[in-house]
Design a protein around this motif. Structure first.
Motif, PDB file in Angstrom:
ATOM      1  N   GLY A   1       0.896  -1.205  -0.003  1.00 42.26           N
ATOM      2  CA  GLY A   1      -0.139  -0.079  -0.134  1.00 42.26           C
ATOM      3  C   GLY A   1       0.854   1.400   0.029  1.00 42.26           C
ATOM      4  N   MET A   2       0.212   2.236   0.415  1.00 46.67           N
ATOM      5  CA  MET A   2       1.050   3.597   0.342  1.00 46.67           C
ATOM      6  C   MET A   2       0.421   4.370   1.605  1.00 46.67           C
ATOM      7  SD  MET A   2       1.409   6.591  -2.413  1.00 46.67           S
ATOM      8  CE  MET A   2       2.562   5.741  -3.204  1.00 46.67           C
ATOM      9  N   LEU A   3       1.064   4.873   2.576  1.00 46.53           N
ATOM     10  CA  LEU A   3       1.116   5.623   3.648  1.00 46.53           C
ATOM     11  C   LEU A   3       1.464   7.057   3.412  1.00 46.53           C
ATOM     12  CD1 LEU A   3       0.085   5.804   6.493  1.00 46.53           C
ATOM     13  CD2 LEU A   3       2.370   5.617   7.198  1.00 46.53           C
ATOM     14  N   PHE A   4       0.150   8.082   3.464  1.00 46.23           N
ATOM     15  CA  PHE A   4       0.385   9.331   3.077  1.00 46.23           C
ATOM     16  C   PHE A   4       0.573  10.238   4.728  1.00 46.23           C
ATOM     17  CE2 PHE A   4      -1.887   7.516  -0.272  1.00 46.23           C
ATOM     18  CZ  PHE A   4      -1.667   8.173  -1.613  1.00 46.23           C
ATOM     19  N   ILE A   5       1.644  10.729   4.825  1.00 52.77           N
ATOM     20  CA  ILE A   5       1.852  11.475   6.119  1.00 52.77           C
ATOM     21  C   ILE A   5       1.863  12.812   5.891  1.00 52.77           C
ATOM     22  CG2 ILE A   5       3.430  11.411   8.066  1.00 52.77           C
ATOM     23  CD1 ILE A   5       4.596   8.955   7.142  1.00 52.77           C
TER      24      ILE A   5
ATOM     25  N   LEU B   1      -9.264   0.643  -4.564  1.00 50.13           N
ATOM     26  CA  LEU B   1      -8.464   0.964  -3.141  1.00 50.13           C
ATOM     27  C   LEU B   1      -9.464   1.213  -2.149  1.00 50.13           C
ATOM     28  CD1 LEU B   1      -5.900   3.522  -4.535  1.00 50.13           C
ATOM     29  CD2 LEU B   1      -5.519   0.958  -4.206  1.00 50.13           C
ATOM     30  N   SER B   2      -8.937   0.535  -0.789  1.00 49.20           N
ATOM     31  CA  SER B   2      -9.352   1.100   0.556  1.00 49.20           C
ATOM     32  C   SER B   2      -8.337   2.204   0.919  1.00 49.20           C
ATOM     33  CB  SER B   2      -9.289  -0.231   1.351  1.00 49.20           C
ATOM     34  OG  SER B   2     -10.534  -1.173   0.991  1.00 49.20           O
ATOM     35  N   ILE B   3      -9.175   3.092   1.755  1.00 48.39           N
ATOM     36  CA  ILE B   3      -8.362   4.192   2.395  1.00 48.39           C
ATOM     37  C   ILE B   3      -8.818   4.142   3.666  1.00 48.39           C
ATOM     38  CG2 ILE B   3     -10.151   5.946   1.798  1.00 48.39           C
ATOM     39  CD1 ILE B   3      -7.487   7.935   1.491  1.00 48.39           C
ATOM     40  N   GLY B   4      -8.068   4.323   4.637  1.00 49.50           N
ATOM     41  CA  GLY B   4      -8.089   4.517   5.871  1.00 49.50           C
ATOM     42  C   GLY B   4      -7.469   5.747   6.472  1.00 49.50           C
ATOM     43  N   TYR B   5      -8.379   6.552   7.159  1.00 52.72           N
ATOM     44  CA  TYR B   5      -8.002   7.866   7.775  1.00 52.72           C
ATOM     45  C   TYR B   5      -7.398   7.651   9.320  1.00 52.72           C
ATOM     46  CZ  TYR B   5      -9.521  10.245   3.455  1.00 52.72           C
ATOM     47  OH  TYR B   5      -9.797  10.901   2.532  1.00 52.72           O
ATOM     48  N   PHE B   6      -6.112   8.078   9.805  1.00 52.92           N
ATOM     49  CA  PHE B   6      -5.785   8.006  10.992  1.00 52.92           C
ATOM     50  C   PHE B   6      -5.561   9.149  11.630  1.00 52.92           C
ATOM     51  CE2 PHE B   6      -4.852   4.044   8.910  1.00 52.92           C
ATOM     52  CZ  PHE B   6      -5.183   3.077  10.130  1.00 52.92           C
ATOM     53  N   ASN B   7      -5.887   9.555  12.827  1.00 59.47           N
ATOM     54  CA  ASN B   7      -5.592  10.709  13.433  1.00 59.47           C
ATOM     55  C   ASN B   7      -4.158  10.579  14.267  1.00 59.47           C
ATOM     56  OD1 ASN B   7      -5.787   9.333  15.948  1.00 59.47           O
ATOM     57  ND2 ASN B   7      -7.680   9.856  16.567  1.00 59.47           N
ATOM     58  N   LYS B   8      -3.990  11.891  14.916  1.00 62.35           N
ATOM     59  CA  LYS B   8      -2.527  12.076  15.432  1.00 62.35           C
ATOM     60  C   LYS B   8      -2.076  10.939  16.360  1.00 62.35           C
ATOM     61  CE  LYS B   8      -3.900  14.916  19.259  1.00 62.35           C
ATOM     62  NZ  LYS B   8      -3.979  16.288  19.968  1.00 62.35           N
TER      63      LYS B   8
ATOM     64  N   LEU C   1     -15.895  11.980  -3.786  1.00 59.76           N
ATOM     65  CA  LEU C   1     -14.816  12.467  -2.962  1.00 59.76           C
ATOM     66  C   LEU C   1     -15.019  11.976  -1.517  1.00 59.76           C
ATOM     67  CD1 LEU C   1     -14.843  16.390  -3.584  1.00 59.76           C
ATOM     68  CD2 LEU C   1     -13.401  14.574  -4.855  1.00 59.76           C
ATOM     69  N   TYR C   2     -13.808  11.493  -0.956  1.00 62.62           N
ATOM     70  CA  TYR C   2     -13.723  10.634   0.358  1.00 62.62           C
ATOM     71  C   TYR C   2     -13.181  11.570   1.271  1.00 62.62           C
ATOM     72  CZ  TYR C   2     -14.233   7.234  -3.331  1.00 62.62           C
ATOM     73  OH  TYR C   2     -15.012   6.308  -4.523  1.00 62.62           O
ATOM     74  N   HIS C   3     -14.014  12.209   2.269  1.00 55.60           N
ATOM     75  CA  HIS C   3     -13.472  12.993   3.235  1.00 55.60           C
ATOM     76  C   HIS C   3     -13.397  12.220   4.517  1.00 55.60           C
ATOM     77  CE1 HIS C   3     -14.856  16.034   0.520  1.00 55.60           C
ATOM     78  NE2 HIS C   3     -16.127  15.362   0.534  1.00 55.60           N
ATOM     79  N   SER C   4     -12.219  12.712   5.401  1.00 57.80           N
ATOM     80  CA  SER C   4     -12.116  12.458   6.692  1.00 57.80           C
ATOM     81  C   SER C   4     -13.173  13.104   7.621  1.00 57.80           C
ATOM     82  CB  SER C   4     -10.645  12.639   7.216  1.00 57.80           C
ATOM     83  OG  SER C   4     -10.447  14.211   7.208  1.00 57.80           O
ATOM     84  N   THR C   5     -13.734  12.550   8.388  1.00 62.45           N
ATOM     85  CA  THR C   5     -14.885  13.183   9.102  1.00 62.45           C
ATOM     86  C   THR C   5     -14.236  13.940  10.497  1.00 62.45           C
ATOM     87  OG1 THR C   5     -15.267  11.050  10.620  1.00 62.45           O
ATOM     88  CG2 THR C   5     -16.547  11.372   8.570  1.00 62.45           C
ATOM     89  N   GLU C   6     -12.820  13.668  10.901  1.00 58.12           N
ATOM     90  CA  GLU C   6     -12.260  14.548  11.773  1.00 58.12           C
ATOM     91  C   GLU C   6     -10.944  14.896  11.123  1.00 58.12           C
ATOM     92  OE1 GLU C   6     -10.739  11.759  15.201  1.00 58.12           O
ATOM     93  OE2 GLU C   6     -12.594  11.237  14.993  1.00 58.12           O
ATOM     94  N   LYS C   7     -10.145  15.658  12.041  1.00 60.15           N
ATOM     95  CA  LYS C   7      -8.946  16.219  11.549  1.00 60.15           C
ATOM     96  C   LYS C   7      -8.041  14.704  11.864  1.00 60.15           C
ATOM     97  CE  LYS C   7      -8.938  20.883  12.526  1.00 60.15           C
ATOM     98  NZ  LYS C   7      -8.072  21.962  13.075  1.00 60.15           N
ATOM     99  N   VAL C   8      -7.072  14.450  10.560  1.00 59.60           N
ATOM    100  CA  VAL C   8      -6.097  13.318  10.692  1.00 59.60           C
ATOM    101  C   VAL C   8      -4.889  13.720  10.212  1.00 59.60           C
ATOM    102  CG1 VAL C   8      -8.207  11.592  10.430  1.00 59.60           C
ATOM    103  CG2 VAL C   8      -6.978  12.661   8.374  1.00 59.60           C
ATOM    104  N   LEU C   9      -3.767  12.784  10.541  1.00 55.19           N
ATOM    105  CA  LEU C   9      -2.485  13.086  10.117  1.00 55.19           C
ATOM    106  C   LEU C   9      -2.021  12.029   8.986  1.00 55.19           C
ATOM    107  CD1 LEU C   9      -0.367  14.944  11.078  1.00 55.19           C
ATOM    108  CD2 LEU C   9       0.312  13.216  12.734  1.00 55.19           C
ATOM    109  N   TYR C  10      -2.817  10.956   8.933  1.00 56.98           N
ATOM    110  CA  TYR C  10      -2.306   9.653   8.018  1.00 56.98           C
ATOM    111  C   TYR C  10      -3.586   9.223   7.183  1.00 56.98           C
ATOM    112  CZ  TYR C  10       0.930   9.668  11.819  1.00 56.98           C
ATOM    113  OH  TYR C  10       2.087   9.898  12.804  1.00 56.98           O
ATOM    114  N   ALA C  11      -3.019   8.905   6.102  1.00 62.48           N
ATOM    115  CA  ALA C  11      -4.138   8.148   5.352  1.00 62.48           C
ATOM    116  C   ALA C  11      -3.227   7.216   4.792  1.00 62.48           C
ATOM    117  CB  ALA C  11      -4.506   9.140   4.092  1.00 62.48           C
TER     118      ALA C  11
END
Length: 151
Positions: free
Chosen positions: A66-70, A88-95, A113-123
Motif C-alpha cells: 500500500g501507500m502511507l500518506f503522512i 483501493l481502500s483508504i483509512g484515515y488515522f488521527n494524530k 470524494l472521500y472525506h475524513s470526518t475529523e482532523k487526521v494526520l495519516y491516510a
C-alpha cells in the motif's frame, strides 16, 4: 543530432504515465507498518509531490502492499481516484494513530470524494477490501517508526 533526439525522446517517455517510473517511482521509501497486528509493506508519501502523485497510473498493487500518506499537520483530508487504475481502500488515522474512517474507492473516479470526518494526520491506501478482510474498524492502531514525519 540523432543521438540527441533519441535521448530527448527517452527522457520524455520516463515522464509519460505508463512508461518509465509509472509502476514504482524510485524516490519513495518502502517500509513495513502494522495496523493492529496486520503487516503491510508501504511506500511512504510524506512530501507534497509524493502525496499528490500517490498511486496514480499504477497497474497493480500486491496483496499486502500500500501507500502511507503522512501530512505535516492535522487537517480534514479529502482523496479522490483521478488517474488511479486499481480499486483501493483508504483509512484515515488521527494524530494518536487511531483509525477514524475507511472507504472503498473505485478506479478512476473523479466525481466521488472521500472525506475524513475529523482532523487526521495519516491516510493509508491498500487494495480494496484490505481493512474489512482483516476486521479493522474504528480505533484500530497504526504502528509506524517514529522517524517518518510529514514534510
Amino acid at each position: 543530432m540523432k543521438a540527441g533526439r533519441i535521448v530527448s525522446v527517452f527522457l520524455l517517455l520516463l515522464l509519460v504515465p505508463g512508461h518509465g517510473w509509472g509502476e514504482n517511482p524510485p524516490y519513495l521509501e518502502k517500509t513495513t507498518i502494522y495496523v493492529n497486528e496486520h503487516p503491510l509493506v508501504v511506500e511512504i508519501a510524506n512530501t507534497d509531490p509524493s502525496r499528490q502523485r500517490g498511486l496514480m497510473f499504477r497497474k497493480k498493487l500486491l496483496d499486502n502492499e500500500g501507500m502511507l500518506f503522512i501530512f505535516p499537520s492535522e487537517d480534514y483530508l479529502t482523496f479522490w481516484m483521478k488517474n488511479t487504475l486499481i480499486p483501493l481502500s483508504i483509512g484515515y488515522f488521527n494524530k494518536d494513530r487511531r483509525l477514524v474512517d475507511t472507504y472503498e474507492m473505485e478506479p478512476n473516479q473523479t466525481k466521488v470524494l472521500y472525506h475524513s470526518t475529523e482532523k487526521v494526520l495519516y491516510a493509508l491506501e491498500a487494495n480494496k477490501g484490505w481493512f474489512a478482510k482483516h476486521g479493522l474498524g474504528r480505533f484500530a492502531v497504526l504502528k509506524i517508526d517514529s522517524r517518518y514525519i510529514g514534510k
